[in-house]
Design a protein around this motif. Structure first.
Motif, PDB file in Angstrom:
ATOM      1  N   ASP A   1      -0.171   7.383   3.128  1.00 36.46           N
ATOM      2  CA  ASP A   1       1.112   7.519   2.442  1.00 36.46           C
ATOM      3  C   ASP A   1       1.225   8.830   1.653  1.00 36.46           C
ATOM      4  OD1 ASP A   1      -0.468   7.152   0.182  1.00 36.46           O
ATOM      5  OD2 ASP A   1       0.304   5.179  -0.328  1.00 36.46           O
TER       6      ASP A   1
ATOM      7  N   GLN B   1       8.690  -1.587  -8.644  1.00 36.40           N
ATOM      8  CA  GLN B   1       7.883  -0.551  -7.984  1.00 36.40           C
ATOM      9  C   GLN B   1       8.674   0.068  -6.834  1.00 36.40           C
ATOM     10  OE1 GLN B   1       5.083   0.461  -9.244  1.00 36.40           O
ATOM     11  NE2 GLN B   1       5.022  -1.183 -10.733  1.00 36.40           N
TER      12      GLN B   1
ATOM     13  N   THR C   1      -0.852  -6.536  -2.915  1.00 35.25           N
ATOM     14  CA  THR C   1       0.371  -5.728  -2.761  1.00 35.25           C
ATOM     15  C   THR C   1       0.804  -5.760  -1.301  1.00 35.25           C
ATOM     16  OG1 THR C   1      -0.829  -3.685  -2.342  1.00 35.25           O
ATOM     17  CG2 THR C   1      -0.379  -4.209  -4.647  1.00 35.25           C
ATOM     18  N   SER C   2       1.928  -5.119  -1.027  1.00 30.93           N
ATOM     19  CA  SER C   2       2.507  -5.254   0.318  1.00 30.93           C
ATOM     20  C   SER C   2       1.802  -4.405   1.374  1.00 30.93           C
ATOM     21  CB  SER C   2       3.984  -4.860   0.264  1.00 30.93           C
ATOM     22  OG  SER C   2       4.092  -3.467  -0.006  1.00 30.93           O
ATOM     23  N   GLY C   3       1.183  -3.302   0.960  1.00 31.23           N
ATOM     24  CA  GLY C   3       0.574  -2.385   1.933  1.00 31.23           C
ATOM     25  C   GLY C   3       1.619  -1.603   2.724  1.00 31.23           C
TER      26      GLY C   3
ATOM     27  N   SER D   1       3.350   1.172   1.833  1.00 30.50           N
ATOM     28  CA  SER D   1       3.647   2.579   1.518  1.00 30.50           C
ATOM     29  C   SER D   1       3.501   3.538   2.712  1.00 30.50           C
ATOM     30  CB  SER D   1       2.828   3.059   0.315  1.00 30.50           C
ATOM     31  OG  SER D   1       1.458   2.873   0.542  1.00 30.50           O
TER      32      SER D   1
ATOM     33  N   ASN E   1      -5.686  13.550  -1.701  1.00 33.09           N
ATOM     34  CA  ASN E   1      -4.651  12.540  -1.457  1.00 33.09           C
ATOM     35  C   ASN E   1      -3.890  12.852  -0.161  1.00 33.09           C
ATOM     36  OD1 ASN E   1      -3.092  10.214  -2.949  1.00 33.09           O
ATOM     37  ND2 ASN E   1      -1.508  11.551  -2.159  1.00 33.09           N
TER      38      ASN E   1
ATOM     39  N   ASN F   1       6.190  10.021  -3.804  1.00 34.85           N
ATOM     40  CA  ASN F   1       5.307   9.164  -4.603  1.00 34.85           C
ATOM     41  C   ASN F   1       3.939   9.777  -4.834  1.00 34.85           C
ATOM     42  OD1 ASN F   1       7.076   7.113  -4.891  1.00 34.85           O
ATOM     43  ND2 ASN F   1       6.039   5.674  -3.555  1.00 34.85           N
ATOM     44  N   SER F   2       3.485  10.597  -3.889  1.00 32.83           N
ATOM     45  CA  SER F   2       2.187  11.252  -4.067  1.00 32.83           C
ATOM     46  C   SER F   2       2.253  12.105  -5.325  1.00 32.83           C
ATOM     47  CB  SER F   2       1.853  12.157  -2.885  1.00 32.83           C
ATOM     48  OG  SER F   2       2.188  11.544  -1.672  1.00 32.83           O
TER      49      SER F   2
ATOM     50  N   TYR G   1       2.416 -11.445  -7.349  1.00 30.56           N
ATOM     51  CA  TYR G   1       2.346  -9.983  -7.359  1.00 30.56           C
ATOM     52  C   TYR G   1       2.031  -9.386  -8.736  1.00 30.56           C
ATOM     53  CZ  TYR G   1       3.918  -5.131  -6.720  1.00 30.56           C
ATOM     54  OH  TYR G   1       3.994  -3.759  -6.692  1.00 30.56           O
TER      55      TYR G   1
HETATM   56  C1  FAD Z   1      -3.161   9.391  -8.263  1.00 32.66           C
HETATM   57  C2  FAD Z   1      -2.117   8.604  -7.538  1.00 32.66           C
HETATM   58  C3  FAD Z   1      -1.694   9.004  -6.291  1.00 32.66           C
HETATM   59  C4  FAD Z   1      -0.719   8.274  -5.609  1.00 32.66           C
HETATM   60  N1  FAD Z   1      -0.330   8.712  -4.387  1.00 32.66           N
HETATM   61  C5  FAD Z   1       0.614   8.029  -3.691  1.00 32.66           C
HETATM   62  C6  FAD Z   1       1.013   8.465  -2.412  1.00 32.66           C
HETATM   63  O1  FAD Z   1       0.492   9.454  -1.901  1.00 32.66           O
HETATM   64  N2  FAD Z   1       1.976   7.766  -1.771  1.00 32.66           N
HETATM   65  C7  FAD Z   1       2.521   6.632  -2.304  1.00 32.66           C
HETATM   66  O2  FAD Z   1       3.403   6.018  -1.670  1.00 32.66           O
HETATM   67  N3  FAD Z   1       2.176   6.208  -3.535  1.00 32.66           N
HETATM   68  C8  FAD Z   1       1.223   6.856  -4.237  1.00 32.66           C
HETATM   69  N4  FAD Z   1       0.842   6.397  -5.465  1.00 32.66           N
HETATM   70  C9  FAD Z   1       1.520   5.223  -6.039  1.00 32.66           C
HETATM   71  C10 FAD Z   1       0.911   3.843  -5.671  1.00 32.66           C
HETATM   72  O3  FAD Z   1      -0.469   3.880  -5.810  1.00 32.66           O
HETATM   73  C11 FAD Z   1       1.265   3.421  -4.248  1.00 32.66           C
HETATM   74  O4  FAD Z   1       2.646   3.546  -4.024  1.00 32.66           O
HETATM   75  C12 FAD Z   1       0.890   1.958  -3.963  1.00 32.66           C
HETATM   76  O5  FAD Z   1      -0.453   1.752  -4.219  1.00 32.66           O
HETATM   77  C13 FAD Z   1       1.185   1.641  -2.515  1.00 32.66           C
HETATM   78  O6  FAD Z   1       0.689   0.392  -2.147  1.00 32.66           O
HETATM   79  P1  FAD Z   1       1.667  -0.753  -1.670  1.00 32.66           P
HETATM   80  O7  FAD Z   1       2.590  -0.240  -0.633  1.00 32.66           O
HETATM   81  O8  FAD Z   1       0.812  -1.918  -1.322  1.00 32.66           O
HETATM   82  O9  FAD Z   1       2.493  -1.008  -2.995  1.00 32.66           O
HETATM   83  P2  FAD Z   1       3.324  -2.257  -3.523  1.00 32.66           P
HETATM   84  O10 FAD Z   1       2.737  -2.638  -4.834  1.00 32.66           O
HETATM   85  O11 FAD Z   1       3.460  -3.300  -2.496  1.00 32.66           O
HETATM   86  O12 FAD Z   1       4.738  -1.612  -3.865  1.00 32.66           O
HETATM   87  C14 FAD Z   1       5.803  -1.498  -2.915  1.00 32.66           C
HETATM   88  C15 FAD Z   1       6.249  -0.058  -2.847  1.00 32.66           C
HETATM   89  O13 FAD Z   1       6.664   0.380  -4.135  1.00 32.66           O
HETATM   90  C16 FAD Z   1       6.311   1.748  -4.316  1.00 32.66           C
HETATM   91  N5  FAD Z   1       5.334   1.881  -5.402  1.00 32.66           N
HETATM   92  C17 FAD Z   1       4.380   1.007  -5.780  1.00 32.66           C
HETATM   93  N6  FAD Z   1       3.678   1.497  -6.832  1.00 32.66           N
HETATM   94  C18 FAD Z   1       4.212   2.718  -7.092  1.00 32.66           C
HETATM   95  C19 FAD Z   1       3.934   3.729  -8.067  1.00 32.66           C
HETATM   96  N7  FAD Z   1       2.986   3.577  -8.985  1.00 32.66           N
HETATM   97  N8  FAD Z   1       4.664   4.863  -8.047  1.00 32.66           N
HETATM   98  C20 FAD Z   1       5.653   5.041  -7.150  1.00 32.66           C
HETATM   99  N9  FAD Z   1       5.976   4.098  -6.216  1.00 32.66           N
HETATM  100  C21 FAD Z   1       5.262   2.964  -6.194  1.00 32.66           C
HETATM  101  C22 FAD Z   1       5.655   2.202  -3.011  1.00 32.66           C
HETATM  102  O14 FAD Z   1       6.636   2.763  -2.188  1.00 32.66           O
HETATM  103  C23 FAD Z   1       5.131   0.894  -2.447  1.00 32.66           C
HETATM  104  O15 FAD Z   1       4.936   0.917  -1.052  1.00 32.66           O
HETATM  105  C24 FAD Z   1      -0.136   7.122  -6.188  1.00 32.66           C
HETATM  106  C25 FAD Z   1      -0.561   6.724  -7.455  1.00 32.66           C
HETATM  107  C26 FAD Z   1      -1.545   7.445  -8.121  1.00 32.66           C
HETATM  108  C27 FAD Z   1      -1.968   7.012  -9.473  1.00 32.66           C
END
Ligand code: FAD
Length: 493
Positions: A434, A326, A270-272, A274, A428, A439-440, A258
């Motif tokens: 998501d 994260q 990543t996990s996908g 969100s 977004n 988080n957005s 990861y």
């Molecule tokens: C401009 C911008 C907009 C974003 N908008 C959103 C959004 O609308 N909703 C959203 O859930 N996240 C958002 N993020 C944060 C991040 O991009 C996503 O949470 C992440 O890509 C989700 O993919 P994943 O579930 O595979 O994450 P993984 O890497 O598998 O992480 C597991 C969980 O950790 C949390 N997480 C991971 N990265 C972040 C982060 N940088 N900030 C906060 N929590 C995080 C999420 O809940 C995620 O599902 C945004 C980031 C940016 C820069």
């Protein structure tokens, strides 16, 4: 009150419990799941204490902001699964999907008229806080909201944390206590209440229980819903089952790599999860437990040093620590902000240094200027950015690393930072599964300096706000296949 609920439950009105009520009502609005759900568990507790049946209402209106086929389909998938999961259980499940705007008005009040107590979910963003507080005033019986958002109750952190580091320090001090108080995996296991709440006929006649067969696929009933049909459903279904499947794949194949692979757009590193976290189809408690099980982790592996360090705190592998940083630190930091700061979605909520530097550069000449229309269609001069935007439009997501670049470029190409903010929120929240989540706002506001520090050298447009460029990104991570994949002309119609 039971220590597990002490900081998670809050009354929404001053009305008493109606001991003669016919049932306990759980109004499921944000934690749309039957497992690891403090809200459902609290409702079960009331039902057992009052010896009343339990009724679960899961409703879906069609007039929420950015309502579209994409979000409706995902939510409906989850509802259909909840219906099957609750078949044969002692709680009655009442799904209701509005066919037209405002048709569901009055349903909650009608049910509450018969209820002994109403329990609902406490989610700090989108239109939900307003909806819950206005409903509570119209209901002449006690209504409680329950926080099942994260490992740490939102009420445990009574101030806004300005950086992930500060929040991590707080977590490392406070979390060990809360790790002892998890919700029940299956709250309905504690079935100490009479079964099958009866729903009065006049209610069912006016607000018929949803038949999910009628809403399957591209059915007429689904097509007739007054939604934005331009934002199409994605291939991935919503619901607890799909979330569990993704988590299993991630834990088996993704956790170890990861830290490196999460940055690579060509990998599914990543996990996908969100979207599932956003719609409440999976809980961070459930995810955490599975990570802990994979790692054969015990509570006494936690470090006692609360120094805000990203690693070596949980006492898990490097991959698991990075993932939990994260899932817990970054995710719950956003909930902390939404819960404690009024106006968290407004430009003025940025840190003063960021506002000062962005304003000082707001009149700088922009290398390119694009409005919402061109950006939405992914028709800029920048192939990598266009690919990210097209992924957002078609798949409802953007790769994690590119999402940062996506936001930074919108800042650079907009006439001023406020316009950039509103374009980021619009795109977004309209397309991301998501989106509309705490988080957005963390992600979008991070682009403008929230949770970050001033960076040098000071640059045009960005000032001291962290800069990112497509060229640097392409040097750091492989993007060729990603651009190729999303280059197709299947852009927004
Ligand atoms: C401009 C911008 C907009 C974003 N908008 C959103 C959004 O609308 N909703 C959203 O859930 N996240 C958002 N993020 C944060 C991040 O991009 C996503 O949470 C992440 O890509 C989700 O993919 P994943 O579930 O595979 O994450 P993984 O890497 O598998 O992480 C597991 C969980 O950790 C949390 N997480 C991971 N990265 C972040 C982060 N940088 N900030 C906060 N929590 C995080 C999420 O809940 C995620 O599902 C945004 C980031 C940016 C820069």
């Amino acid at each position: 009150m039971d220590e597990r609920f002490r900081l998670r439950v809050a009354p929404c009105n001053k009305y008493p419990v109606r001991r003669k009520g016919a049932f306990v009502l759980y109004w499921m609005t944000a934690f749309r799941r039957t497992h690891w759900n403090f809200g459902l568990e609290r409702a079960v507790m009331w039902a057992s204490e009052l010896k009343k049946p339990l009724l679960i209402l899961e409703a879906l209106r069609c007039d929420y902001p950015w309502a579209s086929d994409r979000f409706h389909r995902f939510i409906i998938d989850g509802m259909a699964e909840n219906e099957s999961a609750l078949k044969g259980r002692s709680a009655a499940y009442y799904p209701y999907i509005e066919h037209g705007k405002g048709e569901g008005k009055g349903l909650l009040e009608a049910l509450s008229d018969k209820a002994a107590v109403v329990v609902t979910d406490d989610y700090p963003a989108f239109f939900l806080p307003r909806m819950v507080s206005s409903a509570a005033q119209r209901i002449p019986v006690l209504m409680e909201k329950v926080d099942s958002n994260g490992l740490i109750p939102m009420r445990a952190g009574d101030k806004v944390f300005p950086t992930a580091y500060a929040f991590r320090r707080f977590l490392q001090k406070s979390l060990p206590h809360f790790l002892k108080f998890f919700p029940a995996g299956d709250p309905l296991d504690a079935e100490g209440f009479p079964s099958r709440a009866e729903i009065p006929d006049f209610i069912l006649k006016r607000w018929p229980r949803t038949d999910f067969h009628a809403f399957a696929g591209d059915s007429k009933a689904f097509r007739n819903l007054p939604l934005d049909h331009g934002v199409k459903p994605v291939a991935r279904p919503g619901g607890e089952r799909e979330a569990s499947r993704l988590l299993k794949i991630f834990l088996e194949n993704g956790l170890a790599d990861y830290p490196e692979k999460r940055r690579e757009p060509q990998e599914q590193g990543t996990s996908g999860l969100s979207p599932f976290l956003h719609f409440g189809h999976v809980s961070s408690h459930g995810i955490f437990l599975q990570v802990a099980q994979t790692e054969e982790w015990f509570f006494d592996r936690l470090s006692s040093r609360a120094i805000g360090s990203k690693s070596n705190w949980w006492g898990m592998s490097e991959g698991a620590e990075a993932f939990l940083d994260q899932l817990v630190t970054w995710r719950e930091l956003g909930f902390n902000m939404c819960f404690n700061k009024t106006g968290f979605e407004g430009y003025e909520s940025l840190p003063p240094w960021a506002i000062a530097t962005l304003e000082a550069h707001s009149k700088d000449e922009r290398p390119y200027l694009y409005g919402l229309d061109i950006l939405e269609k992914g028709q800029t001069h920048d192939a990598l950015w266009n690919a990210a935007q097209k992924q957002l439009v078609h798949e409802g997501t953007i790769h994690n690393y590119l999402r940062m670049l996506w936001g930074k470029k919108i800042l650079q190409w907009s006439p001023d930072p406020r316009s950039a903010l509103s374009v980021m929120i619009e795109l977004n929240n309209k397309y991301a599964l998501d989106g509309r989540d705490p988080n957005s706002y963390s992600g979008i506001f991070w682009v403008l300096g929230r949770y970050d520090r001033p960076w040098g050298p000071e640059r045009p447009v960005f000032g001291k706000v962290r800069y990112m460029s497509s060229e640097n990104t392409a040097r750091k991570v492989p993007v060729r296949d990603y651009i190729k994949k999303f280059k197709g002309d299947n852009a927004v119609a």
